[in-house]
Scaffold this active site. Structure first.
Site, PDB file in Angstrom:
ATOM      1  N   GLU A 150       0.777  -1.384  -0.231  1.00 23.81           N
ATOM      2  CA  GLU A 150       0.159   0.371  -0.235  1.00 23.81           C
ATOM      3  C   GLU A 150       0.618   1.583  -0.378  1.00 23.81           C
ATOM      4  OE1 GLU A 150      -2.686  -0.311   3.258  1.00 23.81           O
ATOM      5  OE2 GLU A 150      -3.557  -2.060   2.523  1.00 23.81           O
ATOM      6  N   ASN A 191       2.006  -4.352  -3.263  1.00 26.48           N
ATOM      7  CA  ASN A 191       0.995  -4.500  -3.276  1.00 26.48           C
ATOM      8  C   ASN A 191      -0.173  -3.782  -3.239  1.00 26.48           C
ATOM      9  OD1 ASN A 191      -1.205  -6.964  -2.683  1.00 26.48           O
ATOM     10  ND2 ASN A 191      -1.437  -6.511  -0.415  1.00 26.48           N
ATOM     11  N   HIS A 227     -10.084  -5.825  -2.673  1.00 27.08           N
ATOM     12  CA  HIS A 227     -11.003  -5.522  -2.129  1.00 27.08           C
ATOM     13  C   HIS A 227     -12.612  -4.900  -2.324  1.00 27.08           C
ATOM     14  CE1 HIS A 227      -8.958  -7.411   1.732  1.00 27.08           C
ATOM     15  NE2 HIS A 227      -7.820  -6.528   1.194  1.00 27.08           N
ATOM     16  N   GLU A 255      -6.262 -10.214  -2.367  1.00 23.04           N
ATOM     17  CA  GLU A 255      -6.330 -10.070  -1.366  1.00 23.04           C
ATOM     18  C   GLU A 255      -8.049 -10.187  -1.420  1.00 23.04           C
ATOM     19  OE1 GLU A 255      -5.694  -6.936   1.795  1.00 23.04           O
ATOM     20  OE2 GLU A 255      -3.667  -7.702   0.975  1.00 23.04           O
ATOM     21  N   ASP A 257     -11.821 -10.307  -1.814  1.00 27.74           N
ATOM     22  CA  ASP A 257     -12.808 -10.139  -0.836  1.00 27.74           C
ATOM     23  C   ASP A 257     -14.105  -9.191  -1.918  1.00 27.74           C
ATOM     24  OD1 ASP A 257     -12.678  -7.834   0.328  1.00 27.74           O
ATOM     25  OD2 ASP A 257     -12.245  -9.078   2.087  1.00 27.74           O
TER      26      ASP A 257
END
Ligand code: XIL
Length: 744
Positions: A150, A191, A227, A255, A257
């Site tokens: 990030e 990432n 996300h 990651e 979702d």
């Protein structure tokens, strides 16, 4: 051999099949096409048998959820702690999953010491030392590292983190360079989130990786966290993936979702399925996009409800580990045909230890200068309790070593009742954990107000591997007042609660208990009540106890976990015997005294868990090592490890006590390995001797029976084997932290 191929071979070899799913699992579909489908894992989730059953079967890659972050791995400068991260790495190795490391350099979950005032040069050294320490520890085990996490603002500029503000953009190159030096085999990633579609932020990332490449800085891939919100998959996802792979980089969805405003309705779950299909499909369509990781398995381990209040239902499995429609969509996106897996059975809670303090202290003693005594003046249950008097500090109170009770990696519920002699205070249960010379104090129950009436203290305790000593203790905010403690219990997950569930997905087998009237068993003999070594509860045979045996193997060693449920009459002492099929050797045990002669193992109750009521269960475990190529076991219905077959033995073949009555009437007393005839209620049965006998010489006391001669549960677990051949295929390097760990 590449990471993908090696991991794939391992997974294919050991993947279990959930009871009701005849078809391929998601992991099998992914593995078949050289793709990775992963989940984040945490030490707490690993302690859940339900999580394990789903994750073991459905994923072929695993990412450190929180365990690899700075606050976990270097909480104090220069003092690395890998207990939790090792548990994730061990899990990946034991189950043949690829391991993603997460994350070396980030602005979040940093211990405060990282940001204290220091020069830029010193800050750079902090970064390099951390990357070197962590990546070096896992060298050879991690397939991909999220080296920098990030780093971007939404507009594509670099985030003003402690790293950027003190070091400028160069911190990214320094981190990557140090990671490459520490672990040359790991693929190095940057990432971030909101970089899934083509936008300002992903373009910032795109420009950065080009600058790094031009400068010769090692960079292998970009991670798109993903996300997402239901219905909002960026239409430019594939185009974005392709622009990165065109640079020669790998792309991973790291990651994933897809969160839904709660409660999620059918239309939203259907939309979510198509969102998952779109994301996985876009990645799978691009050669350089090597895998998709979801940020957890089910509702229980999703971070969404806590971080995005009002949202949830974001992962492939629901709160009861049932597959959501998105599961089918993902399997299909990878070209498979989905068979919806049966949800794993709900585990019971079993007692590991209980201290009613009806007589004696059962190993409890003083902490500091206070005096711990057993008294019968005050009690929560029964007539006895423990009194702590003469306290001079808040931390003083009754304590007991529990290292021998708990299995590393397992989650326990520790409960007790406490009260003051007079006055009030705030009390809690805690653990003192020793890792060599380092001591840690870990709260188990929350701070709880207590007074002169009994108050319950209870909390969960996750016991991480690596402890050299561990003690539970009671402490209060009151420095001097006398305290009472009673009815301390330690519980953990046991076999499934319903027998139908256990029949479908556990290794439980019913065996018969035997009561032995004397303490001088000589040669053990075995009988098999039905002639079959693996009678199940529903198949008849005298119900006595059920044995559940699971192992967690990391190659070269494994943790064995055994739960015996007493389905017969209450017993006051027990012994479980089994024979290893290979060269496994028990090195350390908890919850039982374990002795081994050749391949034959005998586990006898500890002083505190010999008494087992009808329907109650006891749990013990051990650490064992092994070498060489043991025979590959037959597949187990529920775990990656083989189910043992269990057969009954009575203590000496001739004793007959209530629970055993009718089982052994006469025995031909044949010795040695093989089958012998015995008689049971006038019926001839086969007594099978499975290994070296006479662990307890004639006349010797069985430890559990020393205090109170009485009943004994004995069973033999035959055919216990470890998956070995598969692990031995991977080579290990000298820098590895574990000999024989599965490599990448
Ligand atoms: C989350 C974890 O899932 C939570 O348990 C933790 O409290 C906070 O971090 N981006 C990342 C992950 O890179 O590390 C974050 O994980 C989720 C957002």
């Amino acid at each position: 051999m590449g990471v993908v191929a090696a991991a794939g071979a391992l997974v294919a070899a050991v993947l279990p099949v959930l009871a009701a799913s005849a078809g391929q699992t998601l992991a099998q579909v992914a593995t078949a096409r050289g793709f990775h489908i992963g989940t984040a894992a945490g030490v707490r989730t690993l302690a859940s048998s339900q999580w394990r059953q789903v994750a073991d079967a459905q994923f072929n890659s695993v990412t450190m959820g929180n365990e690899g972050k700075w606050d976990a791995t270097e909480p104090t400068q220069g003092q690395f702690d890998f207990a939790a991260a090792d548990a994730i790495a061990d899990y990946a190795a034991a189950t043949g999953k690829r391991l993603r490391g997460h994350t070396l350099v980030w602005h979040s979950q940093l211990p405060s010491w990282v940001s204290t005032d220091r020069t830029a040069a010193a800050q750079r050294q902090v970064l390099i030392d951390h990357v070197t320490g962590v990546a070096g520890h896992f060298a050879g085990d991690v397939a991909q590292w999220d080296v920098v996490n990030e780093p971007f603002n939404e507009d594509g500029t670099l985030r003003s983190s402690v790293w950027y503000t003190r070091l400028g953009e160069s911190y990214i190159a320094d981190a990557l360079t140090a990671a490459r030096a520490a672990d040359p085999a790991a693929k190095l990633f940057i990432n971030d989130y909101n970089v899934e579609g083509v936008n300002a932020k992903s373009t910032g990332l795109y420009n950065l990786v080009q600058r790094l490449q031009a400068a010769g800085v090692p960079i292998d891939g970009v991670g798109l966290q993903a996300h997402l919100i239901v219905g909002q998959v960026p239409s430019t996802l594939r185009q974005n993936i392709e622009r990165f792979t065109a640079l020669g980089l790998k792309v991973e969805i790291t990651e994933l979702d897809v969160r839904i405003p709660l409660p999620a309705d059918t239309a939203e779950l259907t939309q979510q399925a198509s969102d998952y299909r779109a994301v996985v499909g876009a990645c799978a369509a691009v050669a350089g996009c090597t895998g998709v990781t979801t940020w957890g398995v089910g509702e229980v381990d999703s971070w969404i409800p806590a971080f995005f209040p009002g949202y949830g239902a974001a992962l492939l499995f629901d709160e009861q580990w049932r597959a959501r429609p998105a599961y089918t969509a993902v399997v299909e996106a990878l070209g498979g045909t989905a068979t919806v897996p049966a949800p794993p059975p709900v585990p019971s809670q079993v007692s590991v230890a209980s201290f009613p303090f009806e007589s004696g202290l059962a190993g409890w003693g003083s902490r500091g200068s206070e005096v711990t005594t057993q008294v019968t003046t005050v009690a929560h249950g029964g007539t006895g309790s423990v009194l702590s008097s003469g306290r001079t500090a808040t931390w003083q109170g009754p304590t007991r070593p529990v290292l021998d009770l708990l299995a590393p990696g397992k989650l326990y519920t520790v409960s007790a009742w406490a009260r003051t002699a007079s006055g009030t205070g705030t009390a809690r249960l805690s653990m003192q954990r020793q890792n060599g010379t380092a001591t840690r104090y870990e709260n188990v129950s929350a701070n709880t107000a207590i007074g002169t009436s009994w108050t319950r203290l209870s909390g969960d305790y996750l016991f991480l591997p690596g402890a050299t000593a561990l003690s539970v203790y009671l402490e209060t905010t009151d420095t001097t007042g006398d305290l009472y403690l009673d009815d301390v219990t330690i519980e953990t997950e046991g076999p499934p609660v319903s027998s139908s569930a256990s029949a479908s997905a556990s290794a439980s087998v019913s065996v018969s208990p035997s009561r032995s009237p004397s303490v001088s068993p000589s040669a053990s003999r075995s009988v098999s009540p039905s002639g079959s070594p693996s009678a199940s509860p529903s198949q008849g045979g005298p119900a006595g106890c059920a044995v559940r045996y699971t192992t967690n193997d990391w190659g070269g060693g494994f943790v064995g976990d055994v739960t015996v449920t007493n389905t017969g009459a209450a017993v006051n002492g027990w012994t479980l015997r089994w024979t290893f099929a290979g060269d496994q050797r028990v090195n350390q045990a908890w919850g039982a005294t374990v002795t081994q002669t050749g391949a034959a193992v005998s586990a006898t109750n500890a002083a505190w868990n010999g008494t087992v009521a009808t329907g109650a269960a006891v749990n013990f475990g051990f650490l064992a090592g092994y070498t060489g190529g043991n025979a590959r076991p037959s597949p187990s219905p529920s775990t990656a490890r083989p189910a043992p077959s269990v057969e009954v033995r009575d203590v000496d073949g001739v004793r007959r006590l209530p629970a055993l009555q009718g089982i052994v009437e006469r025995d031909d007393l044949g010795a040695g390995t093989g089958e012998h005839l015995a008689e049971r209620g006038g019926e001839r049965v086969v007594r099978r001797v499975v290994g070296p006998q006479a662990e307890h010489p004639a006349g010797a006391q069985v430890p559990g029976e020393a205090a109170q001669p009485g009943d004994g549960v004995e069973a033999a677990v035959a055919g216990v084997q470890q998956v070995r051949g598969e692990w031995s295929m991977s080579s290990s390097t000298a820098s590895k932290r574990r000999p024989g760990a599965a490599g990448s």
